[in-house]
Design an enzyme around this catalytic site. Structure first.
Site, PDB file in Angstrom:
ATOM      1  N   ASN A 247      -1.192 -41.925  -9.596  1.00 36.55           N
ATOM      2  CA  ASN A 247      -2.466 -42.888  -9.967  1.00 36.55           C
ATOM      3  C   ASN A 247      -2.950 -42.961 -11.346  1.00 36.55           C
ATOM      4  O   ASN A 247      -2.980 -42.044 -12.239  1.00 36.55           O
ATOM      5  CB  ASN A 247      -3.736 -42.556  -9.137  1.00 36.55           C
ATOM      6  CG  ASN A 247      -3.198 -42.611  -7.548  1.00 36.55           C
ATOM      7  OD1 ASN A 247      -2.668 -43.570  -7.210  1.00 36.55           O
ATOM      8  ND2 ASN A 247      -3.714 -41.610  -6.898  1.00 36.55           N
TER       9      ASN A 247
ATOM     10  N   TYR B 144     -45.433 -39.581 -33.386  1.00 40.86           N
ATOM     11  CA  TYR B 144     -44.513 -38.566 -32.224  1.00 40.86           C
ATOM     12  C   TYR B 144     -45.351 -38.605 -31.003  1.00 40.86           C
ATOM     13  O   TYR B 144     -46.609 -38.251 -31.272  1.00 40.86           O
ATOM     14  CB  TYR B 144     -44.343 -37.376 -32.942  1.00 40.86           C
ATOM     15  CG  TYR B 144     -43.662 -36.600 -31.992  1.00 40.86           C
ATOM     16  CD1 TYR B 144     -42.164 -36.602 -32.185  1.00 40.86           C
ATOM     17  CD2 TYR B 144     -44.001 -35.594 -31.211  1.00 40.86           C
ATOM     18  CE1 TYR B 144     -41.202 -35.916 -31.155  1.00 40.86           C
ATOM     19  CE2 TYR B 144     -43.397 -34.782 -30.304  1.00 40.86           C
ATOM     20  CZ  TYR B 144     -42.109 -34.911 -30.234  1.00 40.86           C
ATOM     21  OH  TYR B 144     -41.203 -34.274 -29.390  1.00 40.86           O
TER      22      TYR B 144
ATOM     23  N   LYS C 236     -32.542 -37.038 -26.731  1.00 45.64           N
ATOM     24  CA  LYS C 236     -31.254 -36.128 -27.135  1.00 45.64           C
ATOM     25  C   LYS C 236     -30.351 -36.053 -25.842  1.00 45.64           C
ATOM     26  O   LYS C 236     -28.835 -36.513 -26.293  1.00 45.64           O
ATOM     27  CB  LYS C 236     -31.602 -34.662 -27.298  1.00 45.64           C
ATOM     28  CG  LYS C 236     -32.445 -34.883 -28.752  1.00 45.64           C
ATOM     29  CD  LYS C 236     -33.215 -33.563 -28.861  1.00 45.64           C
ATOM     30  CE  LYS C 236     -33.966 -34.167 -30.039  1.00 45.64           C
ATOM     31  NZ  LYS C 236     -35.288 -35.043 -29.536  1.00 45.64           N
TER      32      LYS C 236
ATOM     33  N   LYS D 276       2.288 -41.258  -4.423  1.00 45.12           N
ATOM     34  CA  LYS D 276       1.329 -41.911  -5.292  1.00 45.12           C
ATOM     35  C   LYS D 276       1.339 -41.338  -6.792  1.00 45.12           C
ATOM     36  O   LYS D 276       1.581 -40.173  -6.941  1.00 45.12           O
ATOM     37  CB  LYS D 276      -0.037 -41.582  -4.845  1.00 45.12           C
ATOM     38  CG  LYS D 276      -0.226 -42.389  -3.700  1.00 45.12           C
ATOM     39  CD  LYS D 276      -0.841 -43.966  -3.857  1.00 45.12           C
ATOM     40  CE  LYS D 276      -2.145 -43.943  -3.866  1.00 45.12           C
ATOM     41  NZ  LYS D 276      -2.664 -45.030  -4.288  1.00 45.12           N
TER      42      LYS D 276
ATOM     43  N   ASN E 255     -41.947 -32.161 -36.177  1.00 46.16           N
ATOM     44  CA  ASN E 255     -41.694 -33.603 -35.587  1.00 46.16           C
ATOM     45  C   ASN E 255     -40.787 -34.173 -36.798  1.00 46.16           C
ATOM     46  O   ASN E 255     -39.802 -34.976 -36.556  1.00 46.16           O
ATOM     47  CB  ASN E 255     -42.875 -34.247 -35.853  1.00 46.16           C
ATOM     48  CG  ASN E 255     -43.991 -34.146 -34.714  1.00 46.16           C
ATOM     49  OD1 ASN E 255     -43.687 -33.202 -33.773  1.00 46.16           O
ATOM     50  ND2 ASN E 255     -45.205 -34.555 -34.649  1.00 46.16           N
TER      51      ASN E 255
ATOM     52  N   THR F 136      -4.863 -66.872 -18.228  1.00 48.99           N
ATOM     53  CA  THR F 136      -6.443 -67.229 -18.140  1.00 48.99           C
ATOM     54  C   THR F 136      -6.658 -67.258 -16.665  1.00 48.99           C
ATOM     55  O   THR F 136      -5.644 -67.356 -15.752  1.00 48.99           O
ATOM     56  CB  THR F 136      -6.445 -68.659 -18.746  1.00 48.99           C
ATOM     57  OG1 THR F 136      -5.973 -69.444 -17.867  1.00 48.99           O
ATOM     58  CG2 THR F 136      -6.234 -68.667 -20.119  1.00 48.99           C
ATOM     59  N   HIS F 137      -7.903 -66.778 -16.066  1.00 46.20           N
ATOM     60  CA  HIS F 137      -8.205 -66.612 -14.841  1.00 46.20           C
ATOM     61  C   HIS F 137      -7.340 -65.685 -14.063  1.00 46.20           C
ATOM     62  O   HIS F 137      -7.056 -65.718 -12.891  1.00 46.20           O
ATOM     63  CB  HIS F 137      -8.227 -68.037 -14.099  1.00 46.20           C
ATOM     64  CG  HIS F 137      -8.980 -69.026 -14.689  1.00 46.20           C
ATOM     65  ND1 HIS F 137     -10.108 -69.363 -14.719  1.00 46.20           N
ATOM     66  CD2 HIS F 137      -8.343 -69.765 -15.628  1.00 46.20           C
ATOM     67  CE1 HIS F 137     -10.531 -70.563 -15.197  1.00 46.20           C
ATOM     68  NE2 HIS F 137      -9.536 -70.731 -16.061  1.00 46.20           N
TER      69      HIS F 137
ATOM     70  N   SER G  15      -1.824 -37.856  -5.279  1.00 47.22           N
ATOM     71  CA  SER G  15      -2.644 -37.901  -4.155  1.00 47.22           C
ATOM     72  C   SER G  15      -2.443 -36.733  -3.367  1.00 47.22           C
ATOM     73  O   SER G  15      -1.263 -36.129  -3.483  1.00 47.22           O
ATOM     74  CB  SER G  15      -2.279 -39.129  -3.134  1.00 47.22           C
ATOM     75  OG  SER G  15      -2.668 -39.067  -2.053  1.00 47.22           O
TER      76      SER G  15
ATOM     77  N   SER H 111     -36.745 -27.483 -24.467  1.00 43.61           N
ATOM     78  CA  SER H 111     -35.591 -28.308 -25.002  1.00 43.61           C
ATOM     79  C   SER H 111     -34.459 -27.611 -25.331  1.00 43.61           C
ATOM     80  O   SER H 111     -33.319 -27.949 -25.849  1.00 43.61           O
ATOM     81  CB  SER H 111     -35.869 -29.421 -25.974  1.00 43.61           C
ATOM     82  OG  SER H 111     -36.573 -28.909 -27.187  1.00 43.61           O
TER      83      SER H 111
ATOM     84  N   GLN I 262     -38.444 -36.743 -27.015  1.00 40.06           N
ATOM     85  CA  GLN I 262     -37.329 -35.670 -26.703  1.00 40.06           C
ATOM     86  C   GLN I 262     -36.303 -36.000 -25.851  1.00 40.06           C
ATOM     87  O   GLN I 262     -35.270 -35.344 -25.791  1.00 40.06           O
ATOM     88  CB  GLN I 262     -38.076 -34.274 -26.119  1.00 40.06           C
ATOM     89  CG  GLN I 262     -37.490 -33.247 -25.863  1.00 40.06           C
ATOM     90  CD  GLN I 262     -38.079 -31.894 -25.428  1.00 40.06           C
ATOM     91  OE1 GLN I 262     -38.600 -31.409 -26.349  1.00 40.06           O
ATOM     92  NE2 GLN I 262     -38.306 -31.650 -24.196  1.00 40.06           N
TER      93      GLN I 262
HETATM   94  N1  ARG Z   1     -38.421 -30.653 -28.968  1.00 42.02           N
HETATM   95  C1  ARG Z   1     -38.962 -31.685 -29.533  1.00 42.02           C
HETATM   96  C2  ARG Z   1     -38.289 -32.856 -29.629  1.00 42.02           C
HETATM   97  O1  ARG Z   1     -37.052 -32.958 -29.394  1.00 42.02           O
HETATM   98  C3  ARG Z   1     -39.336 -31.065 -31.114  1.00 42.02           C
HETATM   99  C4  ARG Z   1     -40.613 -31.656 -31.478  1.00 42.02           C
HETATM  100  C5  ARG Z   1     -41.778 -30.983 -31.141  1.00 42.02           C
HETATM  101  N2  ARG Z   1     -42.946 -31.559 -31.611  1.00 42.02           N
HETATM  102  C6  ARG Z   1     -43.946 -31.437 -31.035  1.00 42.02           C
HETATM  103  N3  ARG Z   1     -45.131 -31.932 -31.688  1.00 42.02           N
HETATM  104  N4  ARG Z   1     -44.149 -30.788 -29.999  1.00 42.02           N
HETATM  105  O2  ARG Z   1     -38.757 -34.064 -29.904  1.00 42.02           O
END
Ligand code: ARG
Length: 458
Positions: free
Chosen positions: A285, A317, A325, A283, A110, A155-156, A277, A23, A322
């Site tokens: 825009n 967890y 994000k 134009k 976690n 309206t409308h 354009s 990640s 993940q």
């Molecule tokens: N990159 C992980 C996430 O965003 C971090 C936590 C990892 N924990 C694990 N048990 N693999 O959730």
């Protein structure tokens, strides 16, 4: 590949698996929050006697050095690490040796990632709050300047009754005020610190979770460690709030696109906020407004994606989490970008006031007021409605506004009309008679503006 684990494995991770799992490419953006969390954790560990003062000093010095070097560009966060947590810890051990290996005492990735994401989100909500305030201020300025700018209310998408530009803008002020209040509420609901939840079941070390929480600006620790590591409600709440806010921005954009069209010409978007354009030289825009309208879909998508991802996850967890994000980052970035661009576009937009007022007059927006005039002269409303309907038809034939129809014509259809009809249906009268709370009339509008000012001054 640089991983924090491997002791119990007999084979190297397959490269594709590693890439799929990693990640770092996106969680690197909360390096500062990760380091802030680690510093608080280490201060607590030392205070509890789990680390020595000397170890604490070394670790904090090392972490601060990493932060400085990342910020200055001296240290690059490379993709050879699995995630930002691994990067920070491995770099720390690299730099300070033995004490660095103690950083992760009483902690799991976690609870660490749950903390980082919450800290990051809190920081972002702070920025969103500023951006919404700036938008509200821009709207308020337009309101103050346009209490007497008459325009058709629709309206409308059909001309209905006259309002003012201040009143129309005031409607958006209310929408973004609610968005702003929602952001503040959500901030308040991100008040508990997940650090110390461990992997899911707390830890056996005598951690002082209250202390860590207070160091990081939280009200206290999360109350259940399993919930602590697997709660993403606050993100869903934020994505919902951002979706609603984007819906408001999108409606506003749609109106600006219509107002800016050749047919309406109520506004002119500034050159700096327009595009041309490649083929049609004439134009200009409204791309920014269109993009804001289009990007609304991305934010809705993020909300939908996270809701779906979360719905089947057993406690506690799971790696599915993940995924939160990239969606959240994209939605937050999109919302911030749209707010900033939209505010700039609005602040520089030119309102063509005469054109708006002409449009209101020629759209029979004062027809209701003409009927009300008759009612005030003893004609029952249903008859008055019919009479004014005939007058409108006559004006359509003659291609004139009610304001330009000669008095004889009025009187031919109803003798109840007198010379004062013109004053009764002027835009000014139509608007300024509407003074109930929330209406566009001058006195009501001035009260509303005062109230909006008070809100922003808080
Ligand atoms: N990159 C992980 C996430 O965003 C971090 C936590 C990892 N924990 C694990 N048990 N693999 O959730």
């Amino acid at each position: 590949m640089a991983q924090l684990w491997g002791g119990r494995f007999t084979k190297e991770t397959d490269q594709l698996v590693y890439n799929f799992n990693a990640s770092i490419s996106f969680d690197r953006r909360f390096y500062a929050q990760d380091i802030r969390g680690s510093i608080a954790h280490v201060m607590m560990l030392a205070r509890q006697g789990i680390l020595t003062e000397e170890e604490k000093e070394k670790i904090i010095e090392g972490l601060e050095g990493i932060l400085r070097d990342v910020e200055s560009g001296k240290l690059e966060i490379t993709e050879q690490y699995e995630d930002i947590h691994s990067f920070v810890e491995a770099t720390l051990i690299d730099r300070i040796g033995e004490p660095g290996k103690k950083l992760h005492t009483g902690r799991s990735r976690n609870d660490q990632v749950a903390l980082d994401m919450k800290l990051y989100t809190r920081d972002e909500v702070h920025q969103l709050d500023q951006l919404v305030r700036e938008l509200l201020q821009t709207i308020l300025t337009i309101m103050e300047e346009n209490v007497d700018t008459y325009m058709p209310g629709f309206t409308h998408l059909q001309k209905a009754q006259p309002v003012t530009l201040a009143h129309h803008m005031g409607a958006y002020f209310e929408m973004f005020r609610r968005d702003h209040e929602r952001l503040l509420l959500i901030y308040g609901r991100m008040a508990t610190c997940p650090l110390g939840s461990g992997a899911l079941a707390g830890t056996t070390y005598p951690l002082d979770r209250e202390y860590t929480a207070s160091l990081l600006g939280f009200e206290g620790p999360t109350r259940n460690s399993m919930d602590g590591v697997s709660d993403r409600d606050y993100l869903l709440e934020l994505l919902s709030a951002l979706s609603i806010m984007m819906m408001h921005l999108s409606r506003f954009s749609e109106e600006i696109i219509i107002w800016n069209s050749n047919e309406y010409q109520f506004v002119e978007i500034d050159d700096a906020y327009s595009t041309g354009s490649s083929i049609m030289p004439q134009k200009k825009n409204p791309d920014i407004a269109e993009l804001v309208r289009g990007k609304t879909g991305r934010v809705y998508g993020a909300l939908q994606a996270l809701l779906v991802a979360m719905k089947g996850i057993p406690l506690a967890y799971n790696k599915d989490m993940q995924e939160d994000k990239e969606w959240a980052f994209d939605a937050i970035d999109t919302a911030k970008g749209c707010l900033a661009l939209f505010t700039g576009m609005l602040a520089t937009m030119r309102f063509k006031k005469e054109r708006m007022e002409e449009s209101a007059k020629h759209g029979f927006t004062n027809a209701t007021d003409a009927a009300d005039y008759l009612v005030n002269h003893g004609v029952p409303f249903r008859d008055a409605h019919g009479i004014v309907g005939q007058l409108v038809l006559l004006c359509i034939e003659k291609e004139i506004a009610l304001d330009n129809l000669p008095l004889e014509e009025y009187q031919k259809i109803s003798p109840a009309f007198g010379e004062d009809i013109y004053d009764a249906i002027s835009m000014e009268t139509c608007v300024n008679k509407r003074v109930t709370a929330g209406a566009p009339g001058r006195t009501a509008m001035e009260e509303e503006i005062a109230e909006c000012k008070k809100y922003l001054a808080q």
